[in-house]
Design a protein around this motif. Structure first.
Motif, PDB file in Angstrom:
ATOM      1  N   THR A  82       0.820  -1.217   0.000  1.00 28.24           N
ATOM      2  CA  THR A  82       0.000   0.000   0.000  1.00 28.24           C
ATOM      3  C   THR A  82       0.854   1.267   0.000  1.00 28.24           C
ATOM      4  O   THR A  82       0.334   2.358   0.265  1.00 28.24           O
ATOM      5  CB  THR A  82      -0.926   0.005   1.231  1.00 28.24           C
ATOM      6  N   THR A  83       2.144   1.113  -0.264  1.00 31.61           N
ATOM      7  CA  THR A  83       3.038   2.277  -0.302  1.00 31.61           C
ATOM      8  C   THR A  83       2.858   3.031  -1.616  1.00 31.61           C
ATOM      9  O   THR A  83       3.174   2.523  -2.693  1.00 31.61           O
ATOM     10  CB  THR A  83       4.510   1.841  -0.147  1.00 31.61           C
ATOM     11  N   ASP A  84       2.348   4.229  -1.515  1.00 36.02           N
ATOM     12  CA  ASP A  84       2.085   5.054  -2.703  1.00 36.02           C
ATOM     13  C   ASP A  84       1.992   6.504  -2.250  1.00 36.02           C
ATOM     14  O   ASP A  84       1.141   6.847  -1.425  1.00 36.02           O
ATOM     15  CB  ASP A  84       0.781   4.606  -3.375  1.00 36.02           C
ATOM     16  N   GLN A  85       2.863   7.335  -2.769  1.00 31.20           N
ATOM     17  CA  GLN A  85       2.861   8.744  -2.383  1.00 31.20           C
ATOM     18  C   GLN A  85       3.077   9.621  -3.606  1.00 31.20           C
ATOM     19  O   GLN A  85       3.954   9.349  -4.428  1.00 31.20           O
ATOM     20  CB  GLN A  85       3.943   9.036  -1.338  1.00 31.20           C
ATOM     21  N   THR A  86       2.268  10.651  -3.695  1.00 33.23           N
ATOM     22  CA  THR A  86       2.389  11.644  -4.761  1.00 33.23           C
ATOM     23  C   THR A  86       2.670  12.994  -4.129  1.00 33.23           C
ATOM     24  O   THR A  86       1.962  13.404  -3.191  1.00 33.23           O
ATOM     25  CB  THR A  86       1.102  11.704  -5.597  1.00 33.23           C
ATOM     26  N   ARG A  97       5.668  10.891  -8.274  1.00 35.61           N
ATOM     27  CA  ARG A  97       4.925   9.845  -7.586  1.00 35.61           C
ATOM     28  C   ARG A  97       5.838   8.647  -7.330  1.00 35.61           C
ATOM     29  O   ARG A  97       6.643   8.277  -8.194  1.00 35.61           O
ATOM     30  CB  ARG A  97       3.731   9.390  -8.427  1.00 35.61           C
ATOM     31  N   ARG A  99       5.704   4.626  -6.113  1.00 35.39           N
ATOM     32  CA  ARG A  99       4.896   3.449  -5.852  1.00 35.39           C
ATOM     33  C   ARG A  99       5.807   2.229  -5.756  1.00 35.39           C
ATOM     34  O   ARG A  99       6.857   2.182  -6.393  1.00 35.39           O
ATOM     35  CB  ARG A  99       3.870   3.244  -6.970  1.00 35.39           C
ATOM     36  N   TYR A 100       5.374   1.238  -4.994  1.00 40.83           N
ATOM     37  CA  TYR A 100       6.240   0.089  -4.771  1.00 40.83           C
ATOM     38  C   TYR A 100       6.510  -0.672  -6.063  1.00 40.83           C
ATOM     39  O   TYR A 100       7.613  -1.195  -6.282  1.00 40.83           O
ATOM     40  CB  TYR A 100       5.627  -0.842  -3.714  1.00 40.83           C
ATOM     41  N   TYR A 101       5.537  -0.768  -6.958  1.00 37.17           N
ATOM     42  CA  TYR A 101       5.729  -1.565  -8.176  1.00 37.17           C
ATOM     43  C   TYR A 101       6.553  -0.835  -9.231  1.00 37.17           C
ATOM     44  O   TYR A 101       6.790  -1.369 -10.315  1.00 37.17           O
ATOM     45  CB  TYR A 101       4.392  -2.043  -8.753  1.00 37.17           C
ATOM     46  N   ASP A 102       6.972   0.384  -8.927  1.00 41.11           N
ATOM     47  CA  ASP A 102       7.927   1.044  -9.820  1.00 41.11           C
ATOM     48  C   ASP A 102       9.345   0.500  -9.640  1.00 41.11           C
ATOM     49  O   ASP A 102      10.207   0.732 -10.490  1.00 41.11           O
ATOM     50  CB  ASP A 102       7.935   2.558  -9.554  1.00 41.11           C
ATOM     51  N   THR A 107       8.665  -4.999  -5.645  1.00 42.59           N
ATOM     52  CA  THR A 107       7.667  -5.939  -6.166  1.00 42.59           C
ATOM     53  C   THR A 107       7.985  -7.364  -5.734  1.00 42.59           C
ATOM     54  O   THR A 107       7.093  -8.119  -5.299  1.00 42.59           O
ATOM     55  CB  THR A 107       7.615  -5.859  -7.701  1.00 42.59           C
ATOM     56  N   PHE A 187       6.457   7.529   1.935  1.00 38.44           N
ATOM     57  CA  PHE A 187       6.879   6.362   1.168  1.00 38.44           C
ATOM     58  C   PHE A 187       8.056   5.677   1.857  1.00 38.44           C
ATOM     59  O   PHE A 187       8.086   4.443   1.987  1.00 38.44           O
ATOM     60  CB  PHE A 187       7.263   6.797  -0.247  1.00 38.44           C
TER      61      PHE A 187
END
Length: 219
Positions: A82-86, A97, A99-102, A107, A187
């Motif tokens: 759920t780590t997501d910061q903009t 932004r 996100r973990y899947y970046d 991942t 994040f």
């Protein structure tokens, strides 16, 4: 003379009775000599029951530690997933932004910890079997094999994610990696917390392997 003959007969009869009573006493002592043997066997059975009790206690500890490891693995998965910061300063065409899947390492971390959590759920019945049947070897052997595999997966995922978290906090001037945690503070906090939780799960897996090894060795 008649009296002396009668006394001799009385003495003889007393000696015969003494011998017979001595023989009975000797025979009576035979069960007393066997009593320590019975006591030894009873003690042996008592030690066996005590060994089963110790193994049952180890099984209970194993179950509790397994629950704690499940909580740690789930916390690591949810926190990272759920780590997501903009950042607030962005436009319609340009934004910052995180996100973990970046990041492939994050991942892999999420997938690995999800697999570990699922394995811990599936391992609960085997842990319960070690409590119900403390002398059974097969469940403990299965657990020690798969716990070792899960430990390896946990350490590899936590190590990979820890390297990215370190770069996010410290950066690397030699490769022009800049520290981003001053901007993406939320994040970095969540990802750092998830890595810590994963390492806690790894420590608990080490304890599980030790418990299973001790229980197997004591058979």
């Amino acid at each position: 003379m008649a009296k002396s003959g009668d006394q001799h007969q009385q003495y003889s009869s007393m000696e015969v009775e003494g011998e017979s009573s001595g023989t009975r006493d000797a025979k009576g002592k035979t069960p007393i000599m066997e009593a320590p043997l019975i006591g030894k066997s009873g003690t042996h059975l008592g030690n066996g029951d005590g060994g089963a009790g110790v193994k049952r206690g180890v099984g209970i500890i194993d179950f509790v530690v397994r629950l704690l490891a499940l909580a740690a693995a789930l916390a690591a998965t949810i926190a990272m997933g759920t780590t997501d910061q903009t950042l607030p300063f962005f436009t319609q065409f340009f934004q910052f932004r995180a996100r973990y899947y970046d990041l492939p390492s994050f991942t892999y971390f999420v997938i690995a910890n999800a697999i570990i959590a699922a394995y811990l759920v599936l391992s609960m019945p085997f842990s319960i079997v070690t409590i119900v049947r403390p002398l059974a070897k097969a469940p403990r052997l299965i657990l020690i094999i798969f716990d070792t595999i899960a430990l390896t997966l946990t350490v590899s995922a936590a190590g990979a994610a820890a390297a990215i978290v370190y770069l996010a906090h410290k950066g690397n001037t030699n490769t022009n990696w800049i520290a981003i945690c001053q901007q993406f503070d939320n994040f970095c906090q969540r990802s750092s917390g998830s890595v810590v939780a994963s390492f806690i799960a790894a420590v608990l897996f080490i304890l599980l392997v030790i418990l299973s090894t001790v229980a197997l060795k004591s058979h």
